[in-house]
Design a protein around this motif. Sequence first.
Motif, PDB file in Angstrom:
ATOM      1  N   ASN A  39       0.817  -1.220   0.000  1.00 46.03           N
ATOM      2  CA  ASN A  39       0.000   0.000   0.000  1.00 46.03           C
ATOM      3  C   ASN A  39       0.850   1.269   0.000  1.00 46.03           C
ATOM      4  O   ASN A  39       0.547   2.225  -0.723  1.00 46.03           O
ATOM      5  CB  ASN A  39      -0.977  -0.019   1.186  1.00 46.03           C
ATOM      6  N   ASP A  58      10.690   2.922   5.047  1.00 43.87           N
ATOM      7  CA  ASP A  58      10.306   1.721   5.773  1.00 43.87           C
ATOM      8  C   ASP A  58      11.382   1.470   6.822  1.00 43.87           C
ATOM      9  O   ASP A  58      12.573   1.592   6.529  1.00 43.87           O
ATOM     10  CB  ASP A  58      10.187   0.501   4.849  1.00 43.87           C
ATOM     11  N   GLY A  65       7.027  -6.570   5.667  1.00 41.44           N
ATOM     12  CA  GLY A  65       5.868  -6.827   6.525  1.00 41.44           C
ATOM     13  C   GLY A  65       4.939  -7.861   5.910  1.00 41.44           C
ATOM     14  O   GLY A  65       5.385  -8.844   5.289  1.00 41.44           O
ATOM     15  N   SER A  67       3.187  -7.814   3.338  1.00 40.01           N
ATOM     16  CA  SER A  67       3.178  -7.938   1.871  1.00 40.01           C
ATOM     17  C   SER A  67       4.143  -8.980   1.318  1.00 40.01           C
ATOM     18  O   SER A  67       4.133  -9.233   0.118  1.00 40.01           O
ATOM     19  CB  SER A  67       3.452  -6.573   1.224  1.00 40.01           C
ATOM     20  N   SER A  70       1.961 -13.038   2.232  1.00 40.40           N
ATOM     21  CA  SER A  70       0.603 -13.354   1.771  1.00 40.40           C
ATOM     22  C   SER A  70       0.580 -14.691   1.047  1.00 40.40           C
ATOM     23  O   SER A  70       1.628 -15.308   0.835  1.00 40.40           O
ATOM     24  CB  SER A  70       0.102 -12.248   0.835  1.00 40.40           C
ATOM     25  N   SER A  71      -0.608 -15.105   0.618  1.00 32.79           N
ATOM     26  CA  SER A  71      -0.707 -16.338  -0.185  1.00 32.79           C
ATOM     27  C   SER A  71      -0.265 -16.081  -1.619  1.00 32.79           C
ATOM     28  O   SER A  71      -0.171 -16.998  -2.416  1.00 32.79           O
ATOM     29  CB  SER A  71      -2.144 -16.864  -0.202  1.00 32.79           C
ATOM     30  N   GLU A 191      13.422   5.005  10.001  1.00 35.25           N
ATOM     31  CA  GLU A 191      12.200   5.035  10.826  1.00 35.25           C
ATOM     32  C   GLU A 191      11.947   6.439  11.363  1.00 35.25           C
ATOM     33  O   GLU A 191      12.893   7.099  11.806  1.00 35.25           O
ATOM     34  CB  GLU A 191      12.366   4.069  12.007  1.00 35.25           C
ATOM     35  N   GLY A 227       0.605  -0.746   7.663  1.00 38.65           N
ATOM     36  CA  GLY A 227      -0.023  -2.074   7.741  1.00 38.65           C
ATOM     37  C   GLY A 227      -0.471  -2.387   9.159  1.00 38.65           C
ATOM     38  O   GLY A 227      -1.163  -1.571   9.797  1.00 38.65           O
ATOM     39  N   ILE A 233       2.532   4.411  14.994  1.00 40.15           N
ATOM     40  CA  ILE A 233       3.486   5.400  14.492  1.00 40.15           C
ATOM     41  C   ILE A 233       3.444   6.628  15.410  1.00 40.15           C
ATOM     42  O   ILE A 233       2.394   7.260  15.552  1.00 40.15           O
ATOM     43  CB  ILE A 233       3.158   5.815  13.023  1.00 40.15           C
ATOM     44  N   GLY A 250      -1.787 -15.069   9.720  1.00 44.49           N
ATOM     45  CA  GLY A 250      -1.934 -16.203   8.812  1.00 44.49           C
ATOM     46  C   GLY A 250      -0.565 -16.774   8.496  1.00 44.49           C
ATOM     47  O   GLY A 250       0.382 -16.014   8.275  1.00 44.49           O
ATOM     48  N   ILE A 251      -0.445 -18.082   8.518  1.00 44.34           N
ATOM     49  CA  ILE A 251       0.863 -18.673   8.208  1.00 44.34           C
ATOM     50  C   ILE A 251       0.749 -19.643   7.029  1.00 44.34           C
ATOM     51  O   ILE A 251      -0.334 -20.145   6.704  1.00 44.34           O
ATOM     52  CB  ILE A 251       1.489 -19.388   9.427  1.00 44.34           C
ATOM     53  N   GLY A 333       2.157 -13.684   8.117  1.00 39.96           N
ATOM     54  CA  GLY A 333       1.776 -12.302   7.820  1.00 39.96           C
ATOM     55  C   GLY A 333       0.678 -11.917   8.796  1.00 39.96           C
ATOM     56  O   GLY A 333       0.007 -12.798   9.355  1.00 39.96           O
ATOM     57  N   ILE A 334       0.531 -10.621   9.026  1.00 38.41           N
ATOM     58  CA  ILE A 334      -0.565 -10.169   9.901  1.00 38.41           C
ATOM     59  C   ILE A 334      -1.478  -9.239   9.107  1.00 38.41           C
ATOM     60  O   ILE A 334      -1.037  -8.202   8.606  1.00 38.41           O
ATOM     61  CB  ILE A 334      -0.030  -9.480  11.171  1.00 38.41           C
ATOM     62  N   ARG A 335      -2.734  -9.679   8.949  1.00 39.06           N
ATOM     63  CA  ARG A 335      -3.689  -8.885   8.164  1.00 39.06           C
ATOM     64  C   ARG A 335      -4.146  -7.684   8.981  1.00 39.06           C
ATOM     65  O   ARG A 335      -4.673  -7.856  10.087  1.00 39.06           O
ATOM     66  CB  ARG A 335      -4.932  -9.725   7.829  1.00 39.06           C
ATOM     67  N   GLY A 364      -6.848  -2.295   6.164  1.00 36.98           N
ATOM     68  CA  GLY A 364      -7.504  -3.368   5.420  1.00 36.98           C
ATOM     69  C   GLY A 364      -6.945  -3.505   4.021  1.00 36.98           C
ATOM     70  O   GLY A 364      -5.821  -3.090   3.736  1.00 36.98           O
ATOM     71  N   GLY A 365      -7.751  -4.069   3.144  1.00 37.68           N
ATOM     72  CA  GLY A 365      -7.333  -4.201   1.749  1.00 37.68           C
ATOM     73  C   GLY A 365      -6.561  -5.476   1.486  1.00 37.68           C
ATOM     74  O   GLY A 365      -6.242  -6.240   2.399  1.00 37.68           O
TER      75      GLY A 365
HETATM   76  C1  LIG Z   1      -1.644 -15.013   5.483  1.00 41.35           C
HETATM   77  C2  LIG Z   1      -2.089 -13.928   4.558  1.00 41.35           C
HETATM   78  C3  LIG Z   1      -2.433 -14.254   3.250  1.00 41.35           C
HETATM   79  C4  LIG Z   1      -2.845 -13.263   2.381  1.00 41.35           C
HETATM   80  N1  LIG Z   1      -3.093 -13.602   1.091  1.00 41.35           N
HETATM   81  C5  LIG Z   1      -3.429 -12.643   0.203  1.00 41.35           C
HETATM   82  C6  LIG Z   1      -3.590 -12.991  -1.159  1.00 41.35           C
HETATM   83  O1  LIG Z   1      -3.383 -14.143  -1.563  1.00 41.35           O
HETATM   84  N2  LIG Z   1      -3.954 -12.015  -2.021  1.00 41.35           N
HETATM   85  C7  LIG Z   1      -4.146 -10.724  -1.614  1.00 41.35           C
HETATM   86  O2  LIG Z   1      -4.506  -9.908  -2.453  1.00 41.35           O
HETATM   87  N3  LIG Z   1      -3.964 -10.352  -0.321  1.00 41.35           N
HETATM   88  C8  LIG Z   1      -3.598 -11.281   0.590  1.00 41.35           C
HETATM   89  N4  LIG Z   1      -3.379 -10.945   1.902  1.00 41.35           N
HETATM   90  C9  LIG Z   1      -3.574  -9.544   2.332  1.00 41.35           C
HETATM   91  C10 LIG Z   1      -2.343  -8.682   2.045  1.00 41.35           C
HETATM   92  O3  LIG Z   1      -1.152  -9.413   2.202  1.00 41.35           O
HETATM   93  C11 LIG Z   1      -2.289  -7.471   2.970  1.00 41.35           C
HETATM   94  O4  LIG Z   1      -3.528  -6.832   3.025  1.00 41.35           O
HETATM   95  C12 LIG Z   1      -1.256  -6.460   2.466  1.00 41.35           C
HETATM   96  O5  LIG Z   1      -0.011  -7.085   2.261  1.00 41.35           O
HETATM   97  C13 LIG Z   1      -1.082  -5.317   3.464  1.00 41.35           C
HETATM   98  O6  LIG Z   1      -0.105  -4.466   2.942  1.00 41.35           O
HETATM   99  P1  LIG Z   1       0.347  -3.148   3.690  1.00 41.35           P
HETATM  100  O7  LIG Z   1       1.240  -2.410   2.766  1.00 41.35           O
HETATM  101  O8  LIG Z   1      -0.838  -2.429   4.202  1.00 41.35           O
HETATM  102  O9  LIG Z   1       1.125  -3.668   4.994  1.00 41.35           O
HETATM  103  P2  LIG Z   1       2.594  -4.268   5.122  1.00 41.35           P
HETATM  104  O10 LIG Z   1       2.990  -5.096   3.978  1.00 41.35           O
HETATM  105  O11 LIG Z   1       2.691  -4.908   6.460  1.00 41.35           O
HETATM  106  O12 LIG Z   1       3.515  -2.974   5.078  1.00 41.35           O
HETATM  107  C14 LIG Z   1       3.687  -2.127   6.175  1.00 41.35           C
HETATM  108  C15 LIG Z   1       5.145  -1.691   6.216  1.00 41.35           C
HETATM  109  O13 LIG Z   1       5.276  -0.671   7.199  1.00 41.35           O
HETATM  110  C16 LIG Z   1       6.547  -0.798   7.783  1.00 41.35           C
HETATM  111  N5  LIG Z   1       6.522  -0.122   9.076  1.00 41.35           N
HETATM  112  C17 LIG Z   1       5.876  -0.509  10.203  1.00 41.35           C
HETATM  113  N6  LIG Z   1       6.107   0.368  11.188  1.00 41.35           N
HETATM  114  C18 LIG Z   1       6.905   1.331  10.667  1.00 41.35           C
HETATM  115  C19 LIG Z   1       7.498   2.514  11.201  1.00 41.35           C
HETATM  116  N7  LIG Z   1       7.336   2.877  12.488  1.00 41.35           N
HETATM  117  N8  LIG Z   1       8.275   3.255  10.401  1.00 41.35           N
HETATM  118  C20 LIG Z   1       8.488   2.898   9.100  1.00 41.35           C
HETATM  119  N9  LIG Z   1       7.950   1.794   8.555  1.00 41.35           N
HETATM  120  C21 LIG Z   1       7.165   1.024   9.327  1.00 41.35           C
HETATM  121  C22 LIG Z   1       6.748  -2.299   7.900  1.00 41.35           C
HETATM  122  O14 LIG Z   1       8.123  -2.627   8.010  1.00 41.35           O
HETATM  123  C23 LIG Z   1       6.102  -2.810   6.619  1.00 41.35           C
HETATM  124  O15 LIG Z   1       7.036  -3.030   5.583  1.00 41.35           O
HETATM  125  C24 LIG Z   1      -2.946 -11.915   2.809  1.00 41.35           C
HETATM  126  C25 LIG Z   1      -2.587 -11.581   4.119  1.00 41.35           C
HETATM  127  C26 LIG Z   1      -2.156 -12.585   4.985  1.00 41.35           C
HETATM  128  C27 LIG Z   1      -1.721 -12.216   6.364  1.00 41.35           C
END
Ligand SMILES: Cc1cc2nc3c(=O)[nH]c(=O)nc-3n(C[C@H](O)[C@H](O)[C@H](O)COP(=O)(O)OP(=O)(O)OC[C@H]3O[C@@H](n4cnc5c(N)ncnc54)[C@H](O)[C@@H]3O)c2cc1C
Length: 459
Positions: A39, A58, A65, A67, A70-71, A191, A227, A233, A250-251, A333-335, A364-365
């Motif tokens: 995102n 990041d 994180g 991302s 995921s699956s 950070e 995420g 933050i 989810g693992i 991963g943590i949704r 979300g998302g």
């Molecule tokens: C088990 C599992 C399976 C899934 N399967 C699918 C799938 O098959 N298809 C699909 O479309 N979606 C899937 N999803 C959903 C999807 O993976 C997530 O919704 C998405 O990856 C979230 O992305 P994000 O960028 O919001 O969060 P993240 O990927 O967690 O990114 C957040 C980032 O913020 C950084 N961060 C945190 N704190 C700080 C800080 N203080 N300063 C700077 N940086 C910071 C972290 O290091 C991290 O890199 C799945 C999720 C899970 C858990």
Amino acid sequence: MTSNLPSFESEFSFRTRQRDIETIGESDFEFFVVGGGINGSGTASLLAQNGRKVLLVDRNDFASGTSSGSSKLIHGGLRYLANFEFREVKRLLSERNYLLTHTEIVKPLLFDVVVDEYSWKKISLRSGLTIYNLLSGRIKLPRYHRNSGTFPEHVKGYFTYEDSMTDDSLLVISNVVTAHSHGAICLNYVEPLEIWEENGKWHAILKDFISGRTLQISTKFIVNAAGPWVTKIPGIDKAGNLSNLLLSKGIHIVVDSSLFPGKNAVVFRSPIDRRQMFIIPRGEVIHIGTTDTFTSSPDDWKITEEDIEYIISSARSIIPELGRKDIIESFAGIRPLFGSGSDPGKVTRKSSVIMNKNVVSILGGKITDYRLTAQSVARIINKCLPRNKRLTFKGLPTIDYRRNNSDAIIQAVFNECALNEEDILRRRIGARLYTKDGGKSLESHVKEKVKGLLLANKN
Ligand SMILES: Cc1cc2nc3c(=O)[nH]c(=O)nc-3n(C[C@H](O)[C@H](O)[C@H](O)COP(=O)(O)OP(=O)(O)OC[C@H]3O[C@@H](n4cnc5c(N)ncnc54)[C@H](O)[C@@H]3O)c2cc1C
């Protein structure tokens, strides 16, 4: 050793990173994006493609994180049909179709949905898959096959349908590289220590974990794309009501592909609790997952004995001989879900963007709809911008990056800002998750080569 290095103009590496760290002190940005997952990187890319001044940070590596945990499916979510989320499935499927035609990182994949005593009824599956195909814009009836030995005897047969998969880390990295190529400053291992508002602007003190330096920047808008850590933050944790955030872990486990010779991915329901699960072929290996359990902490990435036991016991209905000894790797991963409910599987996966005092928080998302999430961020920001300064988002963000170097390590270090061997093994070449030995045979080679490249090419 360094003969096929990219030119400095197209470079995105420890060298451009160092230059950026040295020059951004006191800089005034329009957008500060916290979090380099799908995102944050997608949003930074959209903003940079609008020609805006963007800083993305990041605190770990990009894609470190959820991302990369995921699956890795780009899909409409067959299971959401059971929750009657037709509109959401249609939205996700149209995005899947877009990504399938606009990037090579998303590839088609056939799925076999098994019919057995634990599955949905055959008639429900037939109608569900017909609706799924219709929502994706295709008039196609699902084909039913009798089980002729691919599956254990209790499986009567299976329906085959089309969906798609990706390399989630590569998708993130490609968005970061695209953002960088459009002028965004993108820093991994940085950070924000403090964030505060003063005189109508946001200010932040940043810590660079590589050089140990601290930097101060200011910005008009902040995009909180952290995420599962979105409420953690400092200084912006209370920007908007984020109290509906629910975290669900989810693992997956990684095992040798010879354990299941089928070419297609498999959708089955766990005999334990009838949750939908996947077996996904990834070359030499297969990924099996996933779990869906609430957790109270974004730092709870531990894979427990119960998680492993659940996956193995469930998957034995398709691969009877599967055991703990077969596990090469596992990943979590943590949704970051935004909704309510006591069953994590029923909490909506829809994304929400919330704006308060020029801070936009993303909750979300899915990976699948990251472009739509980035567009929602642009839409909400536009409400604060004068008409002539509004962001355009039609068709954005695009991915303007394609790997072209035959040496994957050089590509990772000089074009994708990998800074150490784990950045490469886990999130650039995927050896940890896609090879039979979990990347072990490559460890020392990658480590030595990265060290050599970093030392030999210091500014
Ligand atoms: C088990 C599992 C399976 C899934 N399967 C699918 C799938 O098959 N298809 C699909 O479309 N979606 C899937 N999803 C959903 C999807 O993976 C997530 O919704 C998405 O990856 C979230 O992305 P994000 O960028 O919001 O969060 P993240 O990927 O967690 O990114 C957040 C980032 O913020 C950084 N961060 C945190 N704190 C700080 C800080 N203080 N300063 C700077 N940086 C910071 C972290 O290091 C991290 O890199 C799945 C999720 C899970 C858990």
